[in-house]
Design a protein around this motif. Structure first.
Motif, PDB file in Angstrom:
ATOM      1  N   ILE A  54       8.322   0.973  -7.293  1.00 27.05           N
ATOM      2  CA  ILE A  54       6.958   1.491  -7.145  1.00 27.05           C
ATOM      3  C   ILE A  54       6.877   2.913  -7.684  1.00 27.05           C
ATOM      4  O   ILE A  54       5.918   3.281  -8.372  1.00 27.05           O
ATOM      5  CB  ILE A  54       6.523   1.442  -5.670  1.00 27.05           C
ATOM      6  CG1 ILE A  54       6.403  -0.006  -5.196  1.00 27.05           C
ATOM      7  CG2 ILE A  54       5.185   2.163  -5.481  1.00 27.05           C
ATOM      8  CD1 ILE A  54       6.136  -0.147  -3.708  1.00 27.05           C
ATOM      9  N   GLY A  55       7.891   3.721  -7.385  1.00 26.74           N
ATOM     10  CA  GLY A  55       7.934   5.084  -7.894  1.00 26.74           C
ATOM     11  C   GLY A  55       7.984   5.124  -9.413  1.00 26.74           C
ATOM     12  O   GLY A  55       7.357   5.981 -10.042  1.00 26.74           O
ATOM     13  N   LEU A 115       6.044  -7.025 -10.321  1.00 25.92           N
ATOM     14  CA  LEU A 115       5.911  -6.045  -9.245  1.00 25.92           C
ATOM     15  C   LEU A 115       4.472  -5.962  -8.742  1.00 25.92           C
ATOM     16  O   LEU A 115       4.226  -5.882  -7.540  1.00 25.92           O
ATOM     17  CB  LEU A 115       6.388  -4.672  -9.718  1.00 25.92           C
ATOM     18  CG  LEU A 115       6.271  -3.534  -8.691  1.00 25.92           C
ATOM     19  CD1 LEU A 115       7.150  -3.822  -7.481  1.00 25.92           C
ATOM     20  CD2 LEU A 115       6.636  -2.191  -9.312  1.00 25.92           C
ATOM     21  N   ARG A 116       3.513  -6.008  -9.678  1.00 26.15           N
ATOM     22  CA  ARG A 116       2.111  -5.922  -9.266  1.00 26.15           C
ATOM     23  C   ARG A 116       1.691  -7.142  -8.448  1.00 26.15           C
ATOM     24  O   ARG A 116       0.924  -7.017  -7.486  1.00 26.15           O
ATOM     25  CB  ARG A 116       1.231  -5.768 -10.497  1.00 26.15           C
ATOM     26  CG  ARG A 116       1.326  -4.387 -11.124  1.00 26.15           C
ATOM     27  CD  ARG A 116       0.279  -4.178 -12.184  1.00 26.15           C
ATOM     28  NE  ARG A 116       0.151  -2.771 -12.538  1.00 26.15           N
ATOM     29  CZ  ARG A 116      -0.738  -2.293 -13.383  1.00 26.15           C
ATOM     30  NH1 ARG A 116      -1.588  -3.128 -13.980  1.00 26.15           N
ATOM     31  NH2 ARG A 116      -0.807  -1.012 -13.637  1.00 26.15           N
ATOM     32  N   GLY A 125      -2.901  -0.067   2.515  1.00 27.61           N
ATOM     33  CA  GLY A 125      -3.752   0.790   1.696  1.00 27.61           C
ATOM     34  C   GLY A 125      -2.980   1.544   0.636  1.00 27.61           C
ATOM     35  O   GLY A 125      -3.441   1.681  -0.506  1.00 27.61           O
ATOM     36  N   PHE A 126      -1.796   2.030   0.996  1.00 28.88           N
ATOM     37  CA  PHE A 126      -0.954   2.733   0.027  1.00 28.88           C
ATOM     38  C   PHE A 126      -0.574   1.818  -1.143  1.00 28.88           C
ATOM     39  O   PHE A 126      -0.600   2.236  -2.313  1.00 28.88           O
ATOM     40  CB  PHE A 126       0.307   3.256   0.705  1.00 28.88           C
ATOM     41  CG  PHE A 126       1.345   3.777  -0.249  1.00 28.88           C
ATOM     42  CD1 PHE A 126       1.173   4.994  -0.887  1.00 28.88           C
ATOM     43  CD2 PHE A 126       2.491   3.039  -0.521  1.00 28.88           C
ATOM     44  CE1 PHE A 126       2.115   5.474  -1.776  1.00 28.88           C
ATOM     45  CE2 PHE A 126       3.438   3.505  -1.408  1.00 28.88           C
ATOM     46  CZ  PHE A 126       3.254   4.731  -2.041  1.00 28.88           C
ATOM     47  N   LEU A 127      -0.236   0.572  -0.849  1.00 34.47           N
ATOM     48  CA  LEU A 127       0.126  -0.375  -1.909  1.00 34.47           C
ATOM     49  C   LEU A 127      -1.059  -0.658  -2.822  1.00 34.47           C
ATOM     50  O   LEU A 127      -0.905  -0.740  -4.054  1.00 34.47           O
ATOM     51  CB  LEU A 127       0.644  -1.677  -1.293  1.00 34.47           C
ATOM     52  CG  LEU A 127       1.950  -1.589  -0.509  1.00 34.47           C
ATOM     53  CD1 LEU A 127       2.305  -2.933   0.111  1.00 34.47           C
ATOM     54  CD2 LEU A 127       3.099  -1.097  -1.392  1.00 34.47           C
ATOM     55  N   LEU A 128      -2.240  -0.806  -2.242  1.00 32.29           N
ATOM     56  CA  LEU A 128      -3.432  -1.052  -3.054  1.00 32.29           C
ATOM     57  C   LEU A 128      -3.775   0.157  -3.913  1.00 32.29           C
ATOM     58  O   LEU A 128      -4.178   0.014  -5.079  1.00 32.29           O
ATOM     59  CB  LEU A 128      -4.612  -1.411  -2.161  1.00 32.29           C
ATOM     60  CG  LEU A 128      -4.555  -2.786  -1.485  1.00 32.29           C
ATOM     61  CD1 LEU A 128      -5.691  -2.944  -0.493  1.00 32.29           C
ATOM     62  CD2 LEU A 128      -4.607  -3.900  -2.528  1.00 32.29           C
ATOM     63  N   GLN A 129      -3.634   1.353  -3.373  1.00 33.73           N
ATOM     64  CA  GLN A 129      -3.898   2.556  -4.154  1.00 33.73           C
ATOM     65  C   GLN A 129      -2.904   2.698  -5.298  1.00 33.73           C
ATOM     66  O   GLN A 129      -3.253   3.162  -6.386  1.00 33.73           O
ATOM     67  CB  GLN A 129      -3.852   3.781  -3.238  1.00 33.73           C
ATOM     68  CG  GLN A 129      -5.027   3.845  -2.272  1.00 33.73           C
ATOM     69  CD  GLN A 129      -4.890   4.940  -1.237  1.00 33.73           C
ATOM     70  OE1 GLN A 129      -4.034   5.801  -1.339  1.00 33.73           O
ATOM     71  NE2 GLN A 129      -5.755   4.911  -0.226  1.00 33.73           N
TER      72      GLN A 129
END
Length: 343
Positions: A223-224, A243-244, A82-86
């Motif tokens: 990601i950051g 990355l995406r 979920g964190f990756l999708l957000q």
């Protein structure tokens, strides 16, 4: 000085989360339809023997420990997904369940199970994971196709929900018209459950989930950088497009692992990352990725315990308990968004 205080706070929070998870795991092992005294459970766990023979030993080592490990590991994986999708969509209410990814995985796994079981072929974890991954990617492909035409993130989330409803409806039809011998397996799995987890399942999920989580953690800095904006990320040498794609693959694979072993688990992937951001008071992936994993493990394991204990010996679907506890969190998140404006 401020950075040192923040690091100290993060360490303290991680110690608290790890301690809470370990305590909850010990409690989960000793409680259930067969109540085992804590001292007896402790002796069986750490001394490999108890005073009441093999019954408690079998219950703990063959049933409860695999289930506890599975609930913790898969709950953490779902939260990280979920964190990756957000992060990918830049939307705090994006998640594998909300966007229909879990439902897509559920549909393809159900079709695979019916096809194989109707021919007398036993399904293996590897086949289930592959089917779930294909379903996840198909659902994600629909969401991405819509995202190219719709820039409003709220509408995109609504489209994901609709895709999830379609997949769920087709899955229900598959379950309804499946052979009688297949209905029980399909019905129990489709509601979300950690029952029936074996040590061979645990070993496979530990290896697969561990590899994906380590790889995800290694991507913390890129990601950051993307969280600071695409221009900033490119200036830092990050290939944003690649990355995406990696984020989509990682999140889909984590969701597929969870769905293959436990069925669809609702709202953990969307609510827990938000809760951990509030607790950690940061959006740094280096902190949030392990934080989301621990938070997801604690909440999912607690919900699994409630599903076992509330109406024992009748067991509820884990997804029903997570929905009751976490859906209000999602509602609050939506209400608190600035006048409904996309962030």
């Amino acid at each position: 000085m401020q950075k040192s205080k923040s690091n100290g706070r993060y360490i303290l929070l991680f110690v608290i989360l790890i301690s809470a998870l370990l305590a909850l795991m010990l409690w989960s092992i000793s409680t259930g339809s067969v109540s085992i005294p804590f001292r007896e459970a402790w002796n069986i766990l750490f001394h490999r023997s108890g005073q009441t023979g093999e019954t408690y030993y079998t219950v703990i080592h063959e049933i409860r420990i695999p289930r506890v490990i599975a609930a913790s590991l898969l709950g953490g994986a779902l939260s990280v997904s979920g964190f990756l999708l957000q992060t990918f969509f830049g939307n705090p209410i994006a998640g594998p369940y909300i966007l229909g990814i879990s439902s897509g995985a559920r549909l393809v796994v159900a079709l695979t199970m019916v096809f194989l079981l109707s021919r007398g072929i036993m399904t293996t974890p590897a086949v289930m994971i592959l089917a779930a991954f294909i379903g996840s990617m198909l659902a994600m492909g629909f969401v991405l196709a819509v995202s190219f035409r719709i820039k409003n993130m709220s509408l995109l989330v609504v489209c994901g929900i609709m895709i999830g409803y379609i997949c769920t409806a087709v899955t229900d039809l598959v379950v309804t018209f499946a052979d009688d011998s297949n209905i029980v397996n399909l019905h129990n799995w489709s509601l979300g459950s950690f029952s029936g987890i074996s040590w061979s399942n645990v070993r496979l999920m530990v290896v697969l989930t561990g590899i994906v989580l380590v790889f995800t953690f290694l991507l913390s800095k890129p990601i950051g950088a993307c969280q600071m904006g695409e221009s900033y990320a490119r200036n830092m040498g990050v290939n944003v497009k690649r990355l995406r794609i990696i984020l989509i693959l990682l999140s889909s694979f984590l969701s597929a692992i969870v769905t293959a072993f436990a069925g669809p688990i609702s709202f953990v992937g969307v609510a827990v990352p938000h809760l951990m951001k509030m607790l950690m008071k940061t959006a740094r992936p280096l902190v949030l990725i392990p934080g989301c994993f621990l938070g997801g493990a604690i909440i999912t394991l607690f919900c699994d315990d409630m599903s076992r204990l509330l109406f024992a010996p009748t067991e509820l679907a884990v997804s029903s308990v997570t929905a009751i506890l976490l859906a209000p969190v999602v509602i609050i998140m939506m209400v608190r968004r600035k006048g409904g404006r996309d962030d």
